[in-house]
Scaffold this motif. Structure first.
Motif, PDB file in Angstrom:
ATOM      1  N   PRO A 184     -17.615  30.295  -4.652  1.00 22.33           N
ATOM      2  CA  PRO A 184     -16.265  31.051  -4.911  1.00 22.33           C
ATOM      3  C   PRO A 184     -16.609  32.217  -6.036  1.00 22.33           C
ATOM      4  N   GLN A 185     -15.666  33.028  -5.718  1.00 25.98           N
ATOM      5  CA  GLN A 185     -15.617  34.408  -6.476  1.00 25.98           C
ATOM      6  C   GLN A 185     -15.278  34.003  -8.060  1.00 25.98           C
ATOM      7  N   LEU A 186     -14.517  33.059  -8.233  1.00 27.01           N
ATOM      8  CA  LEU A 186     -14.293  32.577  -9.787  1.00 27.01           C
ATOM      9  C   LEU A 186     -14.481  31.285  -9.924  1.00 27.01           C
ATOM     10  N   TYR A 187     -14.868  30.767 -11.098  1.00 25.44           N
ATOM     11  CA  TYR A 187     -15.185  29.298 -11.521  1.00 25.44           C
ATOM     12  C   TYR A 187     -14.889  29.445 -13.064  1.00 25.44           C
ATOM     13  N   GLU A 188     -13.727  28.627 -13.310  1.00 23.91           N
ATOM     14  CA  GLU A 188     -13.204  28.310 -14.473  1.00 23.91           C
ATOM     15  C   GLU A 188     -12.822  26.713 -14.519  1.00 23.91           C
ATOM     16  N   ASN A 189     -12.675  26.425 -16.069  1.00 19.32           N
ATOM     17  CA  ASN A 189     -12.549  25.030 -16.277  1.00 19.32           C
ATOM     18  C   ASN A 189     -10.800  24.650 -16.319  1.00 19.32           C
ATOM     19  N   ASN A 190     -10.137  25.776 -16.364  1.00 18.89           N
ATOM     20  CA  ASN A 190      -8.602  25.306 -16.310  1.00 18.89           C
ATOM     21  C   ASN A 190      -7.849  26.584 -15.824  1.00 18.89           C
ATOM     22  N   LEU A 191      -6.867  26.400 -15.327  1.00 13.53           N
ATOM     23  CA  LEU A 191      -5.975  27.470 -14.538  1.00 13.53           C
ATOM     24  C   LEU A 191      -5.578  28.657 -15.509  1.00 13.53           C
ATOM     25  N   THR A 192      -5.451  28.377 -16.787  1.00 14.83           N
ATOM     26  CA  THR A 192      -5.218  29.351 -17.839  1.00 14.83           C
ATOM     27  C   THR A 192      -6.238  30.353 -17.807  1.00 14.83           C
ATOM     28  N   ALA A 193      -7.348  29.988 -17.851  1.00 18.02           N
ATOM     29  CA  ALA A 193      -8.538  30.872 -18.060  1.00 18.02           C
ATOM     30  C   ALA A 193      -8.677  31.699 -16.572  1.00 18.02           C
ATOM     31  N   ALA A 201       0.867  -1.292   0.074  1.00 18.98           N
ATOM     32  CA  ALA A 201       0.186  -0.004   0.062  1.00 18.98           C
ATOM     33  C   ALA A 201       0.827   1.129   0.306  1.00 18.98           C
ATOM     34  N   MET A 202       1.724   1.170   0.890  1.00 22.51           N
ATOM     35  CA  MET A 202       2.702   2.684   1.017  1.00 22.51           C
ATOM     36  C   MET A 202       3.523   2.692  -0.257  1.00 22.51           C
ATOM     37  N   ALA A 203       3.859   1.710  -0.785  1.00 25.23           N
ATOM     38  CA  ALA A 203       4.772   1.722  -2.123  1.00 25.23           C
ATOM     39  C   ALA A 203       3.818   2.415  -3.151  1.00 25.23           C
ATOM     40  N   VAL A 204       2.762   1.971  -3.430  1.00 24.04           N
ATOM     41  CA  VAL A 204       1.883   2.607  -4.405  1.00 24.04           C
ATOM     42  C   VAL A 204       1.437   4.026  -4.042  1.00 24.04           C
ATOM     43  N   VAL A 205       1.073   4.483  -2.705  1.00 21.40           N
ATOM     44  CA  VAL A 205       0.751   5.594  -2.202  1.00 21.40           C
ATOM     45  C   VAL A 205       1.923   6.699  -2.323  1.00 21.40           C
ATOM     46  N   LYS A 206       3.115   6.095  -2.424  1.00 19.33           N
ATOM     47  CA  LYS A 206       4.366   7.011  -2.591  1.00 19.33           C
ATOM     48  C   LYS A 206       4.537   7.671  -3.931  1.00 19.33           C
ATOM     49  N   GLN A 207       3.664   6.844  -4.835  1.00 16.20           N
ATOM     50  CA  GLN A 207       3.881   7.460  -6.222  1.00 16.20           C
ATOM     51  C   GLN A 207       3.318   8.812  -6.579  1.00 16.20           C
ATOM     52  N   ILE A 208       2.535   9.185  -5.321  1.00 14.10           N
ATOM     53  CA  ILE A 208       1.695  10.413  -5.486  1.00 14.10           C
ATOM     54  C   ILE A 208       2.899  11.689  -5.462  1.00 14.10           C
ATOM     55  N   MET A 209       4.283  11.343  -5.149  1.00 14.10           N
ATOM     56  CA  MET A 209       5.333  12.365  -5.402  1.00 14.10           C
ATOM     57  C   MET A 209       5.894  12.227  -6.819  1.00 14.10           C
ATOM     58  N   HIS A 210       5.404  11.626  -7.842  1.00 17.82           N
ATOM     59  CA  HIS A 210       5.524  11.656  -9.045  1.00 17.82           C
ATOM     60  C   HIS A 210       4.720  11.793 -10.316  1.00 17.82           C
ATOM     61  N   LEU A 211       3.633  12.705 -10.117  1.00 16.47           N
ATOM     62  CA  LEU A 211       2.562  12.908 -10.702  1.00 16.47           C
ATOM     63  C   LEU A 211       2.914  14.038 -11.691  1.00 16.47           C
ATOM     64  N   GLU A 212       2.140  14.388 -12.727  1.00 22.28           N
ATOM     65  CA  GLU A 212       2.794  15.220 -13.924  1.00 22.28           C
ATOM     66  C   GLU A 212       1.538  16.418 -13.683  1.00 22.28           C
ATOM     67  N   PRO A 213       1.992  17.525 -13.958  1.00 16.82           N
ATOM     68  CA  PRO A 213       0.790  18.582 -13.891  1.00 16.82           C
ATOM     69  C   PRO A 213      -0.025  18.617 -14.897  1.00 16.82           C
ATOM     70  N   HIS A 214      -1.192  19.227 -14.732  1.00 17.65           N
ATOM     71  CA  HIS A 214      -2.393  19.345 -15.998  1.00 17.65           C
ATOM     72  C   HIS A 214      -1.442  20.282 -16.961  1.00 17.65           C
ATOM     73  N   PRO A 215      -2.229  19.962 -18.263  1.00 16.16           N
ATOM     74  CA  PRO A 215      -1.465  20.815 -19.345  1.00 16.16           C
ATOM     75  C   PRO A 215      -1.587  22.322 -18.954  1.00 16.16           C
ATOM     76  N   ASP A 216      -2.785  22.860 -18.538  1.00 14.78           N
ATOM     77  CA  ASP A 216      -2.751  24.230 -18.387  1.00 14.78           C
ATOM     78  C   ASP A 216      -1.899  24.853 -17.168  1.00 14.78           C
ATOM     79  N   VAL A 217      -1.210  24.042 -16.334  1.00 12.01           N
ATOM     80  CA  VAL A 217      -0.748  24.595 -14.988  1.00 12.01           C
ATOM     81  C   VAL A 217       0.248  25.610 -15.449  1.00 12.01           C
ATOM     82  N   LYS A 218       1.471  24.922 -16.028  1.00 11.70           N
ATOM     83  CA  LYS A 218       2.500  25.881 -16.312  1.00 11.70           C
ATOM     84  C   LYS A 218       2.230  27.336 -16.870  1.00 11.70           C
ATOM     85  N   GLU A 219       1.189  27.261 -17.971  1.00 10.25           N
ATOM     86  CA  GLU A 219       0.947  28.429 -18.740  1.00 10.25           C
ATOM     87  C   GLU A 219       0.399  29.449 -17.585  1.00 10.25           C
ATOM     88  N   GLY A 220      -0.704  28.728 -16.705  1.00  5.95           N
ATOM     89  CA  GLY A 220      -1.444  29.678 -15.904  1.00  5.95           C
ATOM     90  C   GLY A 220      -0.467  30.072 -14.746  1.00  5.95           C
TER      91      GLY A 220
END
Length: 276
Positions: free
Chosen positions: A258-267, A134-153
């Motif tokens: 919320p004050q803002l509601y958008e479908n992605n971080l860029t927007a 269980a812990m071996a799988v949970v540790k993979q949370i440290m190796h996730l990729e960002p959503h495509p809109d994150v870096k631009e946003g």
């Protein structure tokens, strides 16, 4: 039988000046009367969209699912358990028992809670796990990729002069690894983990503490998150909030909206950069 039913309803629906009169068999379940009118429980009602309290001084970002794509980890959980439907159940159970520890004024880091939740789900489905699986799988949370809109946003917000802070239920070590692996660590002016406070979001005290850490008031703080429970916790603490509608996520209808509601971080970033 019908006569008895009518008599029961008549007895339970009698109204007096003190309100509904319950039969003795049900009186043990009645809520205590408030000492004065208006006191007691706050009954939640749907609330409308919040107004802006001015341009926020600090933007606090949830990390898991908001910035990082959790789906590959859910697939790994499904593979471990041999069931394609248990990955989402695992993460919601992880959150549930993290909240339980806070309510009990206890603390274990997010990864430890996640491994425990995974073991519980396996046991409920008659699945045997080897020690450490269980812990071996949970540790993979440290190796996730960002959503495509994150870096631009994040780049847009950084260029607009905002102070950006990661604010997560993950441990200090885990969030450092997460942001570095995702290639977004440099966007943040500070990383705040609930590990240093000893309780999980959405405990209201956690939001108060995070604002103090950054030297701003609650109304000068804005949470950006993809979880309705997180948006609700921030709003009830007096923060501004912005929701990113990631797949499968909804805002909580009974909380301040919320004050803002958008479908992605860029927007969302484009909307925030227009604020003066």
């Amino acid at each position: 039988m019908e006569i008895n039913r009518r008599n029961f309803l008549k007895d339970t629906l009698k109204l007096g000046t003190a309100g509904a009169i319950l039969p003795a068999s049900l009186s043990a379940f009645a809520l205590p009367a408030a000492a004065n009118p208006g006191e007691g429980l706050h009954i939640l009602q749907p609330e409308g969209k919040n107004r802006f309290a001015g341009r926020p001084k600090v933007l606090f970002f949830d990390v898991n699912e908001t910035l990082l794509d959790l789906e590959p980890l859910k697939v790994q959980v499904n593979t471990l358990l041999g069931n394609k439907d248990l990955g989402t159940l695992w993460f919601t159970s992880m959150l549930q028992y993290a909240f339980v520890t806070s309510l009990g004024r206890q603390y274990a880091d997010f990864g430890t809670v996640g491994a425990a939740a995974l073991e519980m789900i396996a046991a409920n489905h008659g699945i045997s796990l080897k020690p450490g699986d269980a812990m071996a799988v949970v540790k993979q949370i440290m190796h996730l990729e960002p959503h495509p809109d994150v870096k631009e946003g994040l780049s847009l917000l950084k260029d607009a002069g905002y102070t950006l802070v990661s604010f997560t239920n993950s441990s200090n070590y885990a969030v450092n690894q997460q942001l570095q692996h995702a290639g977004i660590s440099s966007f943040f002016d500070r990383r705040i983990s609930v590990q240093d406070f000893g309780r999980f979001k959405p405990d209201r005290d956690v939001y108060d503490w995070a604002a103090r850490c950054m030297g701003v008031s609650n109304r000068e703080s804005m949470l950006i998150a993809a979880h309705g429970w997180d948006i609700a916790g921030a709003a009830w603490a007096g923060w501004q909030s912005a929701f990113i509608a990631r797949a499968g996520q909804q805002i909580f209808p009974l909380a301040p909206q919320p004050q803002l509601y958008e479908n992605n971080l860029t927007a969302l970033a484009q909307a925030l950069t227009e604020m003066r």
